[in-house]
Write an enzyme that holds these catalytic residues in place. Structure first.
Site, PDB file in Angstrom:
ATOM      1  N   PHE A  58       8.018  -9.037   2.903  1.00  0.00           N
ATOM      2  CA  PHE A  58       8.042  -9.169   4.360  1.00  0.00           C
ATOM      3  C   PHE A  58       8.948  -8.111   4.995  1.00  0.00           C
ATOM      4  O   PHE A  58       9.056  -7.002   4.482  1.00  0.00           O
ATOM      5  CB  PHE A  58       8.428 -10.596   4.760  1.00  0.00           C
ATOM      6  CG  PHE A  58       7.357 -11.605   4.445  1.00  0.00           C
ATOM      7  CD1 PHE A  58       6.070 -11.451   4.915  1.00  0.00           C
ATOM      8  CD2 PHE A  58       7.630 -12.697   3.628  1.00  0.00           C
ATOM      9  CE1 PHE A  58       5.068 -12.375   4.614  1.00  0.00           C
ATOM     10  CE2 PHE A  58       6.640 -13.629   3.324  1.00  0.00           C
ATOM     11  CZ  PHE A  58       5.365 -13.463   3.816  1.00  0.00           C
ATOM     12  N   TRP A  92      -3.531   5.326   2.435  1.00  0.00           N
ATOM     13  CA  TRP A  92      -4.643   4.365   2.458  1.00  0.00           C
ATOM     14  C   TRP A  92      -5.973   5.117   2.397  1.00  0.00           C
ATOM     15  O   TRP A  92      -6.886   4.730   1.684  1.00  0.00           O
ATOM     16  CB  TRP A  92      -4.578   3.507   3.731  1.00  0.00           C
ATOM     17  CG  TRP A  92      -5.610   2.416   3.767  1.00  0.00           C
ATOM     18  CD1 TRP A  92      -5.490   1.147   3.297  1.00  0.00           C
ATOM     19  CD2 TRP A  92      -6.939   2.518   4.308  1.00  0.00           C
ATOM     20  NE1 TRP A  92      -6.657   0.438   3.506  1.00  0.00           N
ATOM     21  CE2 TRP A  92      -7.563   1.262   4.122  1.00  0.00           C
ATOM     22  CE3 TRP A  92      -7.663   3.542   4.925  1.00  0.00           C
ATOM     23  CZ2 TRP A  92      -8.864   1.007   4.536  1.00  0.00           C
ATOM     24  CZ3 TRP A  92      -8.968   3.292   5.333  1.00  0.00           C
ATOM     25  CH2 TRP A  92      -9.555   2.034   5.140  1.00  0.00           C
ATOM     26  N   THR A 124       0.826  -1.201   0.000  1.00  0.00           N
ATOM     27  CA  THR A 124       0.000   0.000   0.000  1.00  0.00           C
ATOM     28  C   THR A 124       0.864   1.257   0.000  1.00  0.00           C
ATOM     29  O   THR A 124       0.595   2.225  -0.721  1.00  0.00           O
ATOM     30  CB  THR A 124      -0.936  -0.005   1.231  1.00  0.00           C
ATOM     31  OG1 THR A 124      -1.684  -1.216   1.243  1.00  0.00           O
ATOM     32  CG2 THR A 124      -1.888   1.172   1.210  1.00  0.00           C
ATOM     33  N   ALA A 172       9.487 -13.814   0.216  1.00  0.00           N
ATOM     34  CA  ALA A 172      10.754 -13.493   0.865  1.00  0.00           C
ATOM     35  C   ALA A 172      11.069 -14.421   2.027  1.00  0.00           C
ATOM     36  O   ALA A 172      12.215 -14.497   2.448  1.00  0.00           O
ATOM     37  CB  ALA A 172      10.749 -12.048   1.348  1.00  0.00           C
ATOM     38  N   LYS A 201      -3.164 -14.509   4.214  1.00  0.00           N
ATOM     39  CA  LYS A 201      -2.558 -13.195   4.006  1.00  0.00           C
ATOM     40  C   LYS A 201      -3.381 -12.286   3.113  1.00  0.00           C
ATOM     41  O   LYS A 201      -3.407 -11.077   3.270  1.00  0.00           O
ATOM     42  CB  LYS A 201      -1.159 -13.374   3.414  1.00  0.00           C
ATOM     43  CG  LYS A 201      -0.419 -12.057   3.208  1.00  0.00           C
ATOM     44  CD  LYS A 201       0.978 -12.312   2.677  1.00  0.00           C
ATOM     45  CE  LYS A 201       1.728 -11.004   2.455  1.00  0.00           C
ATOM     46  NZ  LYS A 201       1.174 -10.222   1.347  1.00  0.00           N
TER      47      LYS A 201
END
Length: 553
Positions: A300, A408, A73, A272, A105
């Protein structure tokens, strides 16, 4: 506020040819997949050689928690903000795997007003790249077992086959399987499945410069040993040509757009925690030739994603970031400070200060690379001014500015202060440094990451792992290492949050990825084939009225 998928569905998308034109790409140089996504042609990319490059901005984060950090984001919001300020900026992120989409996730397109669209397509099949990677990987598996069936002219030892199969779905029952049971069905042997994002073919696609480089790397994949201990490669099995054919279109980067109609290249998707965690080199370098700034992310936390981005991707591709953005949230630092998820909405300055130990270790690690750094505080509605001030103070104590960003909620307009600081930092001189040199022994490279990046006292190596590293040292000792470790902690224990000390990293297994060009060290209980949670997201994903997808997040 509407959900992510509702916001994405209501977006005013521009025809993909218009987005391409923003980068100077003509309609004849894209291969449209519908009206809102396209691949960039090989010939156009080849013609970019020699052009000057823009500045590369790396977005990374503290260790992830269920409270969320918003790295993607922030990547999208920062890219939109740079464009709002008049810069020519392109976003480069990874493609989404079906595993986490239907697991826990969720998707990988950003969120709120800072998203890449079309969100549904990106999270569900997209342009078919992952399916091509899965097919190419499993073609090599099939050709290997077919070779055994038809006489085994290479004298492959079935006990020394290391090549597993892959599937782009979380499915724990496939971790360990027995193949070849039944008359005429091949040579019975133990094997297993990994998730596609952990495939060496995925890593190869993401590190290849062009089709010739792709085929060369595929040919170097080591799948087994002969009975007298010699390595057997995909080239020995004559599989590299057919694998390249399957991956021909997948190697071309995918062009889409943000909610604010800015260009985004979405290509490749290694995780990752079990792979190297970066989007493709070809997408990043293409964007750099076409933009003033390229904003990309590493998967990550910075201990995994940024470490591999710098020590593997930048080392192999000759890239140097101009600045690094380290994302943190009040909520995540509270969890690192011991607050339960149910209590995150209650102000707790002490918990933020305690959890900031995690942020501080990441800051110290990133500064070891000699790169300009800013902390982005990804704002949530429940954050208080005092809690934000605690993060600012923790960063300031280490000589780094922390800037609150509201992308956001507000899109690019909410990240303009962050973008201005990134532009300022990117214009500064820097002294980029890697964590270890090429000529350091493999064992020492692993231990160096454990001590210098994780803060461990060292690494634990079973005798079998040490023997394998020693056997590889002469031929493969110059390769970097790719640590497969839990993303939730600096340690190998996902429950040890914050900045734990006094621990060691148990290296359970090592795998050679000769084609990709690194050695994988699998640590602790990390799995290369995840499982679904007790209540997977798939329980809530369905088609609603009008055939629209519901439940994706």
């Amino acid at each position: 506020m509407n959900t992510d998928i509702e916001i994405a569905r209501a977006a005013h998308k521009r025809p993909i040819a218009e987005i391409a034109a923003k980068l100077g790409i003509g309609a004849q140089d894209i291969l449209p997949y519908g009206h809102d996504k396209a691949k960039i042609s090989r010939d156009f990319i080849a013609g970019l050689a020699g052009r000057p490059q823009g500045r590369l901005i790396l977005v990374t984060a503290i260790n992830p928690t269920p409270a969320g950090e918003g790295k993607t984001t922030t990547t999208v919001g920062l890219g939109d903000a740079l464009n709002r300020l008049g810069a020519k900026a392109t976003i480069c992120i990874r493609e989404a795997s079906l595993g986490p989409n239907f697991g826990m996730k969720g998707g990988a397109a950003g969120g709120g007003r800072a998203q890449v669209i079309p969100m549904e397509d990106m999270n569900l099949h997209f342009t078919g790249d992952f399916h091509a990677i899965t097919s190419a990987h499993n073609l090599l598996s099939a050709m290997l077992d077919n070779h055994l069936h038809w006489g085994n002219a290479l004298d492959i030892d079935p006990r020394r086959i290391t090549w597993r199969r892959v599937l782009d779905m979380n499915d724990r029952v496939l971790r360990d399987v027995v193949l070849g049971l039944g008359p005429g069905n091949g040579v019975p042997r133990e094997s297993g499945f990994d998730i596609t994002v952990a495939s060496e073919v995925m890593a190869i696609l993401c590190l290849s410069r062009d089709l010739d480089d792709l085929q060369d790397r595929l040919g170097r994949i080591v799948v087994a040993q002969t009975r007298d201990g010699r390595p057997v490669t995909a080239r020995d099995l004559q599989a590299d040509g057919a694998m390249t054919v399957l991956l021909r279109d997948a190697l071309q980067p995918n062009l889409v757009q943000t909610l604010e109609n800015n260009p985004a290249l979405v290509h490749g998707g290694p995780f990752a925690n079990i792979a190297h965690g970066c989007n493709s080199v070809i997408a990043t370098t293409t964007a750099l030739h076409l933009s003033d700034y390229v904003v990309t992310e590493a998967g990550f936390g910075a201990d995994l994603g940024a470490e591999k981005f710098l020590n593997i991707k930048c080392r192999k591709a000759g890239l140097t970031p101009a600045a690094v953005v380290l994302v943190a949230t009040v909520r995540a630092l509270k969890m690192n400070g011991g607050v339960a998820r149910s209590d995150l909405a209650v102000e707790n300055i002490g918990a933020v200060q305690a959890g900031a130990a995690n942020l501080s270790r990441h800051i110290r690690n990133l500064r070891k690379h000699g790169l300009p750094l800013v902390v982005a505080i990804n704002h949530f509605a429940t954050d208080t001014r005092a809690e934000i001030a605690a993060i600012e103070a923790a960063a300031r104590a280490l000589g780094v500015q922390a800037i609150t960003a509201r992308h956001w909620e507000m899109g690019g307009a909410g990240a303009e202060d962050l973008a201005r600081e990134v532009m300022r930092l990117a214009a500064q001189p820097h002294d980029f440094r890697l964590t270890y040199p090429d000529d350091m022994p493999l064992r020492d490279k692993i231990e160096t990451i454990c001590t210098r990046i994780y803060g461990a006292e060292g690494a634990q190596f079973p005798p079998a792992v040490l023997a394998r590293l020693e056997a590889w040292q002469a031929e493969y000792g110059s390769l970097p290492v790719c640590m497969a470790k839990t993303q939730y902690s600096f340690s190998a224990n996902p429950d040890w949050l914050g900045a734990p000390e006094g621990f060691t990293i148990p290296v359970r297994e090592v795998r050679l990825a000769a084609g990709a060009g690194f050695v994988v060290a699998i640590c602790g209980d990390i799995m290369t084939m995840p499982g679904l949670p007790r209540d997977p997201a798939a329980n809530r994903i369905r088609l609603g009225a009008g055939g629209h997808v519901e439940g994706l997040f």
